[in-house]
Design a protein around this motif. Sequence first.
Motif, mmCIF file in Angstrom:
data_model
loop_
_atom_site.group_PDB
_atom_site.id
_atom_site.type_symbol
_atom_site.label_atom_id
_atom_site.label_comp_id
_atom_site.label_asym_id
_atom_site.label_seq_id
_atom_site.Cartn_x
_atom_site.Cartn_y
_atom_site.Cartn_z
ATOM 1 N N ARG A 1 -29.713 -7.527 6.787
ATOM 2 C CA ARG A 1 -29.893 -6.558 5.707
ATOM 3 C C ARG A 1 -29.942 -5.150 6.283
ATOM 4 O O ARG A 1 -30.507 -4.943 7.363
ATOM 5 N N GLY A 2 -29.365 -4.198 5.541
ATOM 6 C CA GLY A 2 -29.389 -2.805 5.975
ATOM 7 C C GLY A 2 -28.105 -2.383 6.659
ATOM 8 O O GLY A 2 -27.156 -3.165 6.783
ATOM 9 N N ASP A 3 -28.084 -1.134 7.093
ATOM 10 C CA ASP A 3 -26.895 -0.548 7.727
ATOM 11 C C ASP A 3 -27.279 0.158 9.013
ATOM 12 O O ASP A 3 -28.435 0.556 9.215
ATOM 13 N N ALA A 4 -26.286 0.342 9.872
ATOM 14 C CA ALA A 4 -26.475 1.070 11.122
ATOM 15 C C ALA A 4 -25.270 1.960 11.371
ATOM 16 O O ALA A 4 -24.150 1.625 10.983
ATOM 17 N N ASP A 5 -25.523 3.103 12.001
ATOM 18 C CA ASP A 5 -24.462 4.050 12.323
ATOM 19 C C ASP A 5 -24.013 3.858 13.767
ATOM 20 O O ASP A 5 -24.816 3.548 14.656
ATOM 21 N N ASP B 1 -20.008 9.242 22.111
ATOM 22 C CA ASP B 1 -20.140 10.599 22.663
ATOM 23 C C ASP B 1 -20.844 11.528 21.683
ATOM 24 O O ASP B 1 -20.483 12.703 21.527
ATOM 25 N N GLY B 2 -21.844 10.998 20.996
ATOM 26 C CA GLY B 2 -22.647 11.808 20.091
ATOM 27 C C GLY B 2 -22.072 12.005 18.710
ATOM 28 O O GLY B 2 -22.730 12.580 17.836
ATOM 29 N N GLN B 3 -20.855 11.534 18.475
ATOM 30 C CA GLN B 3 -20.211 11.699 17.184
ATOM 31 C C GLN B 3 -20.253 10.379 16.407
ATOM 32 O O GLN B 3 -19.938 9.332 16.952
ATOM 33 N N ARG B 4 -20.639 10.462 15.120
ATOM 34 C CA ARG B 4 -20.654 9.269 14.283
ATOM 35 C C ARG B 4 -19.221 8.868 13.958
ATOM 36 O O ARG B 4 -18.449 9.655 13.419
ATOM 37 N N VAL B 5 -18.851 7.648 14.305
ATOM 38 C CA VAL B 5 -17.472 7.207 14.120
ATOM 39 C C VAL B 5 -17.334 6.075 13.110
ATOM 40 O O VAL B 5 -16.240 5.805 12.616
ATOM 41 N N ALA C 1 -20.675 2.124 22.683
ATOM 42 C CA ALA C 1 -21.138 3.015 21.624
ATOM 43 C C ALA C 1 -22.648 2.876 21.467
ATOM 44 O O ALA C 1 -23.250 1.884 21.899
ATOM 45 N N THR C 2 -23.232 3.882 20.853
ATOM 46 C CA THR C 2 -24.648 3.824 20.484
ATOM 47 C C THR C 2 -24.738 3.426 19.018
ATOM 48 O O THR C 2 -24.061 4.011 18.174
ATOM 49 N N VAL C 3 -25.545 2.438 18.740
ATOM 50 C CA VAL C 3 -25.716 1.963 17.360
ATOM 51 C C VAL C 3 -27.176 2.184 16.965
ATOM 52 O O VAL C 3 -28.092 1.701 17.642
ATOM 53 N N VAL C 4 -27.365 2.933 15.867
ATOM 54 C CA VAL C 4 -28.708 3.317 15.414
ATOM 55 C C VAL C 4 -28.862 2.915 13.953
ATOM 56 O O VAL C 4 -27.966 3.171 13.137
ATOM 57 N N ASN D 1 -9.380 -3.554 13.187
ATOM 58 C CA ASN D 1 -8.613 -3.325 11.959
ATOM 59 C C ASN D 1 -9.226 -2.205 11.128
ATOM 60 O O ASN D 1 -8.505 -1.350 10.587
ATOM 61 N N SER D 2 -10.548 -2.186 11.025
ATOM 62 C CA SER D 2 -11.223 -1.136 10.260
ATOM 63 C C SER D 2 -10.990 0.229 10.896
ATOM 64 O O SER D 2 -10.763 1.225 10.200
ATOM 65 N N LEU D 3 -11.022 0.278 12.233
ATOM 66 C CA LEU D 3 -10.780 1.536 12.929
ATOM 67 C C LEU D 3 -9.358 2.032 12.700
ATOM 68 O O LEU D 3 -9.122 3.219 12.472
ATOM 69 N N ASN D 4 -8.393 1.107 12.723
ATOM 70 C CA ASN D 4 -7.001 1.487 12.492
ATOM 71 C C ASN D 4 -6.804 2.024 11.079
ATOM 72 O O ASN D 4 -6.078 3.002 10.865
ATOM 73 N N VAL D 5 -7.448 1.376 10.105
ATOM 74 C CA VAL D 5 -7.348 1.847 8.717
ATOM 75 C C VAL D 5 -7.958 3.233 8.567
ATOM 76 O O VAL D 5 -7.387 4.118 7.924
ATOM 77 N N ALA D 6 -9.129 3.419 9.177
ATOM 78 C CA ALA D 6 -9.797 4.716 9.082
ATOM 79 C C ALA D 6 -8.971 5.817 9.755
ATOM 80 O O ALA D 6 -8.851 6.940 9.240
ATOM 81 N N THR D 7 -8.365 5.491 10.912
ATOM 82 C CA THR D 7 -7.537 6.471 11.617
ATOM 83 C C THR D 7 -6.309 6.832 10.808
ATOM 84 O O THR D 7 -5.929 8.005 10.694
ATOM 85 N N ALA D 8 -5.658 5.820 10.221
ATOM 86 C CA ALA D 8 -4.472 6.080 9.396
ATOM 87 C C ALA D 8 -4.822 6.925 8.185
ATOM 88 O O ALA D 8 -4.074 7.833 7.812
#
Length: 229
Positions: free
Chosen positions: A138-142, A146-150, A172-175, A217-224
Amino acid sequence: MTMWVYELLAPDVLLRHLSLFLLVIAIGMPTVKPLRWFALGSGVVGIVLAVWIADRIGLFWQILFVAVNLLQMWVGRSRKFGRALNEEEHRFHHAVVPTLDVGQVRRLLTAGEWVDADQESVLTEQGEPTPSLIFISRGDADVFVDGQRVASVGPNSLVGEIGISTGEPATATVVTAGRVRYLEFEGDKLRRLLETHLDLLDAIELAIQRSLRDKLNSLNVATAHHDHR
């Protein structure tokens, strides 16, 4: 030549070959269940052979081999009829290891611990070793690189799978972005369990591969999407 063929086709020789053949097949099985069945078959044939040739020492060890296999099969079967999974354990089962039965899931859960985390709790830190494999219930994480939320990850997601599978530092850092409940598998404890249960190892490796593929796949979609803006 005729004598050699006769000796090769002698019943005791054929039984010995069959027993050893079944044992080799058992060792080659990718999961525990068929391994146990083929090993049991090898032992039964070995008992028949030992009786045939009046080998009392061989008979003793073959009976012991069969008995141990039957005991392990009984223990494995009895675990299937333990307590029912609760709702969040069911969610983990279907989202991460759907190929396992309930008994196998219960065994896997012995290596995990449920955790309730507050906002801004660090699950992994970029460049640092990944101590655990985490399933977010349950819940979400960012996700920060390199300090940028991706990206962000939500319920039914795995965190730390790259570090656990490769031993490399986290990429990556996951918070946590709020209150999060997750199932944590401490790395060393999980590895010890998987080393002795190949069926669980196969399921976890498949889950990690699926998680990495979905994230890619999610990263590719977001980049496109970003490139088309």
